[in-house]
Design a protein around this motif. Structure first.
Motif, mmCIF file in Angstrom:
data_model
loop_
_atom_site.group_PDB
_atom_site.id
_atom_site.type_symbol
_atom_site.label_atom_id
_atom_site.label_comp_id
_atom_site.label_asym_id
_atom_site.label_seq_id
_atom_site.Cartn_x
_atom_site.Cartn_y
_atom_site.Cartn_z
ATOM 1 N N ARG A 43 2.207 2.133 -3.442
ATOM 2 C CA ARG A 43 1.210 2.695 -4.360
ATOM 3 C C ARG A 43 0.951 4.172 -4.108
ATOM 4 O O ARG A 43 0.342 4.841 -4.950
ATOM 5 C CB ARG A 43 -0.103 1.907 -4.246
ATOM 6 N N LYS A 49 5.483 6.853 -9.825
ATOM 7 C CA LYS A 49 6.263 5.776 -10.454
ATOM 8 C C LYS A 49 7.696 6.239 -10.685
ATOM 9 O O LYS A 49 7.954 7.406 -10.963
ATOM 10 C CB LYS A 49 5.627 5.363 -11.772
ATOM 11 N N LYS A 51 0.826 -1.213 0.000
ATOM 12 C CA LYS A 51 0.000 0.000 0.000
ATOM 13 C C LYS A 51 0.856 1.257 0.000
ATOM 14 O O LYS A 51 0.526 2.246 -0.663
ATOM 15 C CB LYS A 51 -0.919 0.001 1.222
#
Length: 525
Positions: free
Chosen positions: A366, A370, A363
């Protein structure tokens, strides 16, 4: 990554953090295990009112990172409020100690390290601590925050809100816990049942649960915190003679047994700042930065109403020029609606020993932009002490590239200065004159007691005995004979008469109680 393609990967990452305005410099970029002292990771001061998060497992360097941030904010003229839960931050008031590790860290991060002390104010929650005592009144604390401290459920929280409303309608000031306790005792008495029923959907059993929770809080020292004088927000926003921001450290004091009271008090301070500060919009640097350490205590078992209040305050207080940082072990400790508002992320190492740890790690990954430079799952479990994965908002308001960062060393002392030194600093504080003595003005407890005294009927006068009869003269003196007690004395001393008096006193006491509460209630209706 949206950065200049020239230079090393570390320099390309650092280009995303470049800017012309003032900033807090966190450290230098690490790529493939090598640190580049010229690749600086920074948080622009202009974006600090977009809030932030410092997270990581125990012992990974979170407190040191908070110290570095507080130092640079103070140097830039930005006051800071921090919760010193573990007592490790008092070293901010003393210059740091040079050493080989500090010198090596300064070389790694391109820092011209100099031992420096910063202006610090030591406050304690309640009157039993070693710092300047600070308090809040029960009325201003409010039913939602107090319910969090008392551990009430949603139904009990709603009931407490109605009790607050009733006290407000009657003009009863709730300064301390005995005021609220007195109000609830009136409402739960036989004479107060009508008033309690008039509040609507308030059961005596629920009110009784709240009363017991209050008694427990008082027994654990909570009564030393609620009262007057109340902490004024302007005393948290101060500069020293050199224009540096004062760092206010709040220690638990006697409230160590109830850490939730401590974290909830910080939320009250933040809400009070939001209420009192004017709107200033976006500024070059924040007016104040507020740091919640051990933030999970704020959200554990929190009601929906409490979470909504936190979310709303964090969302809107940026327009008052206040930045908020939450410090905790896992980002998942912070609700998503609050986490989504935190523009700066400083994530120290995470552990992945259990399946739950693995889920928390996934988690956390995320929540980051990126990156092609790092495998974030591997990086977050491989960070050394004093290293962190960082992303912040640039001066344009866009997320910066993810940076594995070797954090700078604090310039102040890393560690506590000791209770005696803290107590001496608190005694010399100019705030001692304002907050050093408790102000117990007439409030609900005293008002109810005075009302009861006024409505108590006067006691009937004690019947007087008839005057003694003069003895008649006798023709010849005679030797006095021993006399027994008079009839009246016999009556007064008889067990039957004493029993009658006790019975009458009991009956009168019941009538007095009814006249105090029953008649008063009827008159209010």
């Amino acid at each position: 990554m949206g950065t200049d393609a020239t230079g090393t990967p570390a320099q390309q990452i650092a280009a995303g953090y470049a800017g012309a305005g003032q900033a807090v410099e966190l450290g230098s970029v690490v790529v493939d295990g090598a640190v580049d002292p010229t690749a600086t990771v920074r948080i622009p001061l202009a974006t600090l009112n977009r809030h932030g998060l410092v997270a990581g497992a125990t012992g990974t360097g979170k407190t040191t990172s908070l110290q570095v941030i507080a130092e640079q904010l103070s140097a830039a003229g930005v006051p800071v409020v921090m919760a010193d839960v573990k007592g490790d931050l008092s070293g901010l008031s003393r210059p740091g100690t040079p050493g080989d590790k500090t010198a090596q860290r300064a070389t790694d991060t391109g820092d011209d390290w100099t031992p420096t002390a910063f202006p610090v104010e030591f406050l304690s929650l309640g009157t039993a601590g070693i710092g300047v005592p600070v308090r809040a009144t029960v009325s201003s604390f409010g039913p939602i925050l107090l319910s969090k401290v008392l551990g009430l459920n949603a139904t009990q929280e709603s009931t407490l809100g109605l009790i607050f409303h009733w006290a407000d309608q009657k003009g009863l000031l709730l300064d301390d816990l005995k005021d609220l306790r007195g109000v609830i005792q009136v409402l739960t008495s036989d004479e107060g049942k009508a008033e309690l029923k008039a509040l609507g959907a308030v059961s005596p059993a629920t009110a009784g649960v709240i009363l017991r929770a209050l008694v427990n809080l008082e027994a654990e020292g909570g009564d030393t915190f609620f009262g007057l004088p109340e902490l004024e927000p302007e005393h948290l926003i101060r500069l020293d003679a050199d224009g540096r921001g004062v760092v206010t450290l709040l220690e638990l004091g006697a409230q160590a047994a109830r850490p939730q009271l401590f974290s909830t008090f910080l939320m009250w301070v933040l809400a009070d700042l939001f209420t009192t500060l004017p709107e200033i919009g976006d500024v070059d640097k924040p007016k104040l930065v507020f740091i919640f350490d051990e933030a999970h205590l704020l959200f554990d078992d929190a009601s929906k109403a409490f979470l909504q209040q936190v979310e709303q305050t964090v969302k809107l207080i940026r327009s008052k020029g206040v930045g908020v940082f939450f410090c905790t072990q896992l980002p998942t400790d912070v609700p998503n609606d609050v986490l989504s508002q935190l523009g700066a992320r400083i994530q120290h190492a995470l552990r992945a020993f259990t399946p739950d740890d693995q889920k928390a790690l996934a988690k956390t990954v995320r929540t980051y932009p990126k990156t092609s430079v790092y495998d974030l799952e591997e990086a977050l479990t491989s960070l050394g002490i004093g290293e962190a994965i960082v992303t912040v908002l640039s001066e344009r308001g866009a997320p910066t590239p993810v940076a594995w960062t070797r954090m700078r060393a604090p310039r102040s002392l890393m560690g506590t200065i000791g209770n005696e030194a803290i107590a001496a600093a608190a005694t010399a504080s100019p705030l001692q004159a304002t907050y050093g003595q408790t102000d117990d003005r007439p409030s609900a407890f005293e008002m109810l007691a005075a009302k009861a005294a006024q409505e108590t009927p006067p006691e009937p006068p004690t019947p007087s005995l008839p005057p003694p009869v003069s003895p008649q003269p006798v023709p010849e003196p005679q030797a006095p004979e021993p006399q027994g007690p008079s009839i009246i004395q016999e009556v007064l001393q008889s067990p039957a008469f004493k029993s009658f008096l006790r019975s009458a006193a009991t009956t009168a006491g019941r009538e007095i109680t009814r006249s105090v509460f029953g008649t008063s209630s009827r008159r209010r209706r």
